[in-house]
Motif scaffolding. Structure first.
Motif, PDB file in Angstrom:
ATOM      1  N   ASP A  86      -4.690  19.829   8.652  1.00 15.72           N
ATOM      2  CA  ASP A  86      -5.234  19.312   7.391  1.00 15.72           C
ATOM      3  C   ASP A  86      -5.023  17.805   7.275  1.00 15.72           C
ATOM      4  N   ASP A  87      -3.833  17.334   7.679  1.00 20.60           N
ATOM      5  CA  ASP A  87      -3.543  15.899   7.619  1.00 20.60           C
ATOM      6  C   ASP A  87      -4.413  15.125   8.615  1.00 20.60           C
ATOM      7  N   ALA A  88      -4.584  15.671   9.822  1.00 21.17           N
ATOM      8  CA  ALA A  88      -5.421  15.017  10.830  1.00 21.17           C
ATOM      9  C   ALA A  88      -6.872  14.951  10.350  1.00 21.17           C
ATOM     10  N   ALA A 117      -8.938  11.549   9.628  1.00 18.10           N
ATOM     11  CA  ALA A 117     -10.217  11.303  10.300  1.00 18.10           C
ATOM     12  C   ALA A 117     -11.320  11.029   9.285  1.00 18.10           C
ATOM     13  N   ALA A 118     -11.332  11.778   8.194  1.00 24.27           N
ATOM     14  CA  ALA A 118     -12.343  11.571   7.154  1.00 24.27           C
ATOM     15  C   ALA A 118     -12.182  10.205   6.498  1.00 24.27           C
ATOM     16  N   ALA A 119     -10.940   9.798   6.263  1.00 23.05           N
ATOM     17  CA  ALA A 119     -10.706   8.480   5.665  1.00 23.05           C
ATOM     18  C   ALA A 119     -11.155   7.378   6.611  1.00 23.05           C
ATOM     19  N   ARG A 148     -10.490  12.249  17.823  1.00 21.54           N
ATOM     20  CA  ARG A 148      -9.386  13.197  17.969  1.00 21.54           C
ATOM     21  C   ARG A 148      -9.917  14.594  17.662  1.00 21.54           C
ATOM     22  N   GLU A 149      -9.715  15.488  18.602  1.00 20.70           N
ATOM     23  CA  GLU A 149     -10.148  16.869  18.411  1.00 20.70           C
ATOM     24  C   GLU A 149      -9.174  17.589  17.500  1.00 20.70           C
ATOM     25  N   ILE A 150      -9.716  18.335  16.567  1.00 20.47           N
ATOM     26  CA  ILE A 150      -8.881  19.154  15.685  1.00 20.47           C
ATOM     27  C   ILE A 150      -9.119  20.600  16.062  1.00 20.47           C
TER      28      ILE A 150
END
Length: 86
Positions: free
Chosen positions: A64-66, A70-72, A83-85
Protein backbone atom coordinates in the motif's frame (compact mmCIF):
# COMPACT_ATOMS: atom_id res chain seq x y z
CA UNK A 1 26.88 23.80 -24.75
CA UNK A 2 27.93 22.01 -27.91
CA UNK A 3 25.22 21.01 -30.36
CA UNK A 4 25.03 17.88 -32.49
CA UNK A 5 22.84 17.48 -35.54
CA UNK A 6 20.73 14.32 -35.54
CA UNK A 7 17.70 13.03 -37.38
CA UNK A 8 14.47 12.43 -35.48
CA UNK A 9 11.09 11.17 -36.56
CA UNK A 10 8.08 13.10 -35.27
CA UNK A 11 4.38 12.31 -35.65
CA UNK A 12 2.89 14.54 -38.33
CA UNK A 13 0.06 15.60 -36.01
CA UNK A 14 2.51 16.74 -33.33
CA UNK A 15 4.55 18.67 -35.87
CA UNK A 16 1.45 20.31 -37.33
CA UNK A 17 0.21 21.29 -33.86
CA UNK A 18 3.58 22.81 -32.94
CA UNK A 19 3.59 24.86 -36.12
CA UNK A 20 -0.06 25.83 -35.62
CA UNK A 21 0.80 27.11 -32.17
CA UNK A 22 3.54 29.25 -33.67
CA UNK A 23 6.68 27.38 -32.69
CA UNK A 24 8.87 27.58 -35.78
CA UNK A 25 12.09 26.67 -33.95
CA UNK A 26 11.55 22.93 -33.86
CA UNK A 27 15.14 22.11 -32.92
CA UNK A 28 14.69 24.15 -29.74
CA UNK A 29 11.38 22.42 -29.02
CA UNK A 30 12.86 18.94 -29.48
CA UNK A 31 15.92 19.87 -27.40
CA UNK A 32 13.76 21.24 -24.56
CA UNK A 33 11.49 18.19 -24.59
CA UNK A 34 14.44 15.79 -24.57
CA UNK A 35 16.18 17.73 -21.79
CA UNK A 36 13.00 17.60 -19.68
CA UNK A 37 12.59 13.88 -20.33
CA UNK A 38 16.22 13.13 -19.42
CA UNK A 39 15.87 15.21 -16.24
CA UNK A 40 12.76 13.26 -15.24
CA UNK A 41 14.54 9.97 -15.92
CA UNK A 42 17.47 11.06 -13.72
CA UNK A 43 15.11 12.04 -10.88
CA UNK A 44 13.24 8.74 -11.25
CA UNK A 45 16.51 6.79 -11.06
CA UNK A 46 17.68 8.80 -8.04
CA UNK A 47 14.36 8.14 -6.29
CA UNK A 48 14.59 4.44 -7.14
CA UNK A 49 18.11 4.30 -5.68
CA UNK A 50 16.97 6.14 -2.54
CA UNK A 51 14.01 3.81 -2.02
CA UNK A 52 16.13 0.73 -2.66
CA UNK A 53 18.60 1.95 -0.04
CA UNK A 54 15.84 2.54 2.48
CA UNK A 55 14.40 -0.88 1.74
CA UNK A 56 17.80 -2.49 2.37
CA UNK A 57 18.21 -0.53 5.60
CA UNK A 58 14.75 -1.02 7.13
CA UNK A 59 13.15 -3.85 5.20
CA UNK A 60 10.48 -4.15 2.54
CA UNK A 61 7.99 -1.38 1.97
CA UNK A 62 4.34 -2.38 2.37
CA UNK A 63 2.49 -2.74 -0.94
CA UNK A 64 0.00 0.00 0.00
CA UNK A 65 2.84 2.40 0.85
CA UNK A 66 4.71 1.56 -2.37
CA UNK A 67 1.53 2.11 -4.38
CA UNK A 68 0.86 5.45 -2.68
CA UNK A 69 4.46 6.58 -3.29
CA UNK A 70 4.27 5.56 -6.95
CA UNK A 71 0.98 7.42 -7.38
CA UNK A 72 2.43 10.54 -5.76
CA UNK A 73 5.49 10.38 -8.01
CA UNK A 74 3.30 9.90 -11.08
CA UNK A 75 1.24 12.91 -10.10
CA UNK A 76 4.32 15.10 -9.63
CA UNK A 77 6.34 13.87 -12.59
CA UNK A 78 3.85 12.41 -15.01
CA UNK A 79 5.76 9.12 -15.04
CA UNK A 80 6.26 6.15 -12.76
CA UNK A 81 9.59 4.88 -11.54
CA UNK A 82 9.11 1.33 -12.69
CA UNK A 83 8.90 -0.44 -9.33
CA UNK A 84 6.80 -3.57 -9.62
CA UNK A 85 4.20 -4.06 -6.93
CA UNK A 86 3.40 -7.71 -6.31
Amino acid sequence: MAKRKITVTVDEEVLAKARELGDAHLSAVVNAALAEHVDRMARRDALRDLLDGWEQAVGPVADDDAHDAAAAFDELEGIGFGREIA
